[in-house]
Every structure is written in structure tokens, then in C-alpha cells.
Design a protein around this motif. Structure first.
Motif, mmCIF file in Angstrom:
data_model
loop_
_atom_site.group_PDB
_atom_site.id
_atom_site.type_symbol
_atom_site.label_atom_id
_atom_site.label_comp_id
_atom_site.label_asym_id
_atom_site.label_seq_id
_atom_site.Cartn_x
_atom_site.Cartn_y
_atom_site.Cartn_z
ATOM 1 N N SER A 92 57.412 7.560 22.872
ATOM 2 C CA SER A 92 56.207 8.420 22.157
ATOM 3 C C SER A 92 56.380 8.323 20.700
ATOM 4 O O SER A 92 55.318 8.785 20.017
ATOM 5 N N ILE A 93 57.459 7.670 20.020
ATOM 6 C CA ILE A 93 57.919 7.632 18.590
ATOM 7 C C ILE A 93 56.706 6.781 18.037
ATOM 8 O O ILE A 93 56.011 5.768 18.420
ATOM 9 N N SER A 94 56.326 7.403 16.567
ATOM 10 C CA SER A 94 55.461 6.335 15.918
ATOM 11 C C SER A 94 56.209 6.264 14.504
ATOM 12 O O SER A 94 57.043 6.810 14.114
ATOM 13 N N PRO A 95 55.380 5.556 13.518
ATOM 14 C CA PRO A 95 56.108 5.352 12.168
ATOM 15 C C PRO A 95 56.510 6.763 11.526
ATOM 16 O O PRO A 95 57.295 6.944 11.010
ATOM 17 N N HIS A 96 55.715 7.934 11.976
ATOM 18 C CA HIS A 96 55.830 9.023 11.431
ATOM 19 C C HIS A 96 56.963 9.757 11.962
ATOM 20 O O HIS A 96 57.603 10.501 11.121
ATOM 21 N N THR A 97 57.525 9.329 13.135
ATOM 22 C CA THR A 97 58.681 9.958 13.603
ATOM 23 C C THR A 97 59.987 9.319 12.870
ATOM 24 O O THR A 97 60.942 10.208 12.517
ATOM 25 N N LEU A 98 59.821 8.055 12.254
ATOM 26 C CA LEU A 98 60.803 7.575 11.103
ATOM 27 C C LEU A 98 60.826 8.435 9.874
ATOM 28 O O LEU A 98 61.954 8.972 9.296
ATOM 29 N N ARG A 99 59.540 8.741 9.603
ATOM 30 C CA ARG A 99 59.500 9.626 8.234
ATOM 31 C C ARG A 99 59.926 11.165 8.528
ATOM 32 O O ARG A 99 60.705 11.505 7.769
ATOM 33 N N HIS A 100 60.010 11.599 9.771
ATOM 34 C CA HIS A 100 60.437 12.951 10.107
ATOM 35 C C HIS A 100 61.993 12.989 10.092
ATOM 36 O O HIS A 100 62.674 13.769 9.536
ATOM 37 N N SER A 101 62.423 11.700 10.808
ATOM 38 C CA SER A 101 63.983 11.523 10.865
ATOM 39 C C SER A 101 64.627 11.115 9.346
ATOM 40 O O SER A 101 65.469 11.885 9.161
ATOM 41 N N PHE A 102 63.778 10.558 8.234
ATOM 42 C CA PHE A 102 64.346 10.332 7.360
ATOM 43 C C PHE A 102 64.394 11.602 6.719
ATOM 44 O O PHE A 102 65.770 11.811 5.903
ATOM 45 N N ALA A 103 63.580 12.417 6.732
ATOM 46 C CA ALA A 103 63.733 13.814 5.898
ATOM 47 C C ALA A 103 64.775 14.801 6.565
ATOM 48 O O ALA A 103 65.550 15.298 5.904
ATOM 49 N N THR A 104 64.982 14.800 7.762
ATOM 50 C CA THR A 104 65.676 15.562 8.379
ATOM 51 C C THR A 104 67.159 15.151 8.227
ATOM 52 O O THR A 104 68.125 16.023 8.107
ATOM 53 N N HIS A 105 67.362 13.970 8.318
ATOM 54 C CA HIS A 105 68.776 13.444 8.056
ATOM 55 C C HIS A 105 69.183 13.587 6.431
ATOM 56 O O HIS A 105 70.420 13.931 6.394
ATOM 57 N N LEU A 106 68.186 13.505 5.770
ATOM 58 C CA LEU A 106 68.620 13.773 4.341
ATOM 59 C C LEU A 106 69.180 15.202 4.170
ATOM 60 O O LEU A 106 70.168 15.609 3.247
#
Length: 314
Positions: free
Chosen positions: A256-270
Motif C-alpha cells: 500500500s506504500i506510495s512515493p509519499h511513504t518514502l517522503r514520510h520515511s525520509f522525514a521520520t528517519h531524519l
């Protein structure tokens, strides 16, 4: 604008129930482009939302709608299983539409303003764990025809936190690999610079060297776009979504992931790594830090780390 205000000050006759609002919708879309200067993707999204509203409206009279009926419209959106973010955006678009109709003298009152705020539908975004991200980024295989492009695409999504539309619009001149950053055109035509790490730089360099020249040869007129299709055209955001779904399936991560999931992950991991909220806001291109703050609720480990570090009785 003066003409619209004068209409509001004078007496306005209620619109007829059978009034055709198709021309109003077209004029509203033009208003969003020329007066509000919204990005084309945002305009298209609001256009779809207003069209959905008029489908629901049917034979109802827009001028005499009550707040109860407008609440029913929100219930209708829920019944169609739209994501909370999509419902929130639709309500925002509807408020803008009704304000426009007020300016045009079609409406005296804007009851949509009484609908609940966007926060009522806001939810904490889903993110991938670092291990899932690693598996996802390694999903493209070297024997695949478009391996170098797809590897560069996935690495850029996670390395930059860009939206799919922003990567689709990335041009060669926006890359500054020697300086380790790229220039991104965000919402509202706002530009920002996003740093690039070793993995993303290596993936992009390999793509530029090993595959992109062959793709660009098909369409020299579109050769300035970074990510190209097999026919040499710009890789559109819809195709980027499809590729993310494809590799999520191959990597055996949440499909169910989307490109926005990678965006969310980017911010959270930072943030989990100790990045400052203001810095993350700048890299994401958020106009308000309140939008970025949602990621502090996603990463509970960061809050525990801050508490342990600074509270005297932790």
C-alpha cells in the motif's frame, strides 16, 4: 476585484435552483491558476474535488445548502473510502470554491466555513522501517532493462523526500552532483535545495552514464528531463507511483506504500537521527512548521531520546 466587492455590498438575488454551474467551475479553475497562482497539480486536484462535489450535489440547490447537508457531503466522501488527507483537501478546496462564489456575488453566505477544520481528518502517516527501506531500494535487479533508471528513481525518492511530481519535473540542470545537492521546484513554484548522499549520487551517475543516453536519443526535444521513459519522454508521476508499487511487491514490503511513504520515511528517519525540525521543514518544502510537526508524533523513539538526554530525573 472592485466589481466583485461592489456586488457583495449591494443586494444579491439568490441564484435559481436550476442554474448551470459548469461555467462557474471553469471560471473557478482559471481563478486558481491566475489569481491564486497555485501549482498545476494542486489546481487539477481541486478541479476533481469540485467536480465530485457537483456530482453529489445533483438536483440540490447550492445556494440554499445547509450546514447539515454539507456535513452529509463529508459523510459521502467517507463512504467512498477516501483517505483522510483527500477528504481534508476536498474540504479546503470547497471552502475556496464557495469564497470564489461569494466574490462573484453568487452566494451571500459561505456555510462551508462552518465545517470542521482539516485537523479533524489528519492522521499520523505510515513510514517504513530502515530495514524495509533498504530492502525496497535493493528491489531493482541488474538484469532488468531499466535497472539504472529505477535504482536512481528509488534512491532519489528516499534521499530527497521529494514528491513524485517534483521528481518527474526534475531537469538535468537541476542536478549539482559535484556540490552534492539538487534544486527542486515545489508547490507554488517555490524552489528549494536538497542535499544528496553518496548512494543517491552514485545511482544517478550510473544512470546518466549507462542508460539515459539511449533513452534520450528517442526524443531529443525532451532530453532536458532527468527521468525518461523507454520512448524518451518525461517519466510522469503516475508512472513513478506504478514503479513504487511494483518494487514494493518485489521487495515484499507493504504494497500500500506510495512515493509519499518514502517522503514520510525520509522525514521520520531524519528526526530519529537527531535532525532539527526546522531543517527537516526546509528540506521537505513545507510552508508551515506545523505540517512538519506531525513527524514528531510518528517517531516516539526521538521523544524518548530527548527526554533521557535532558530531563533531570530521566
Amino acid at each position: 476585484m472592485k466589481k466583485s466587492k461592489s456586488r457583495l455590498l449591494g443586494k444579491v438575488s439568490p441564484a435559481k435552483p436550476k442554474q448551470d454551474f459548469s461555467l462557474r467551475q471553469e471560471a473557478f479553475v482559471e481563478y486558481l491558476r491566475t489569481e491564486c497562482h497555485l501549482a498545476e497539480n494542486t489546481v487539477a486536484a481541486y478541479q476533481r474535488d469540485i467536480h465530485r462535489f457537483h456530482e453529489w450535489l445533483g438536483s440540490r440547490n447550492l445556494v440554499t445548502l445547509t450546514i447539515s447537508e454539507l456535513s452529509d457531503f463529508v459523510g459521502y466522501l467517507n463512504s467512498r473510502e477516501l483517505a483522510p488527507a483527500s477528504i481534508a483537501r476536498t474540504v479546503v478546496g470547497l471552502k475556496m470554491y464557495f469564497r470564489y462564489l461569494q466574490l462573484e456575488g453568487v452566494l451571500l453566505d459561505n456555510k462551508v466555513e462552518l465545517l470542521g477544520s482539516q485537523k479533524l481528518w489528519q492522521r499520523v502517516p505510515e513510514v517504513l522501517s530502515p530495514k524495509d527501506v533498504e530492502r525496497f531500494l535493493n528491489a531493482p535487479k541488474r538484469y532488468e532493462i531499466y535497472y539504472f533508471r529505477d535504482r536512481a528513481l528509488l534512491e532519489l525518492l528516499y534521499a530527497t523526500g521529494c514528491r513524485a511530481s517534483e521528481l518527474s519535473d526534475l531537469r538535468l540542470r537541476d542536478l549539482h552532483l559535484d556540490e552534492r545537492f539538487c534544486k527542486v521546484q515545489g508547490k507554488g513554484s517555490k524552489q528549494r535545495m536538497v542535499p544528496l548522499g553518496d548512494a543517491a549520487i552514485d545511482a544517478v551517475e550510473q544512470y546518466l552514464k549507462r542508460l539515459r543516453p539511449q533513452l534520450a536519443a528517442h526524443r531529443p526535444d525532451e532530453a532536458d528531463w532527468l527521468l525518461l521513459t523507454r520512448s524518451g519522454r518525461r517519466l510522469r508521476r503516475e508512472a513513478i507511483w506504478e514503479l513504487v508499487k511494483k518494487y514494493a511487491l518485489e521487495a515484499d514490503v507493504d504494497v500500500s506504500i506510495s512515493p509519499h511513504t518514502l517522503r514520510h520515511s525520509f522525514a521520520t528517519h531524519l528526526l530519529a537521527g537527531g535532525a532539527d525540525l526546522r531543517q527537516v521543514q526546509e528540506m521537505l518544502g513545507h510552508a508551515s512548521i506545523a505540517t512538519t510537526q506531525i513527524y514528531t508524533h510518528v517517531d516516539q523513539s526521538r521523544l524518548k531520546k530527548v527526554h533521557n538526554q535532558f530531563h533531570p530525573r530521566a
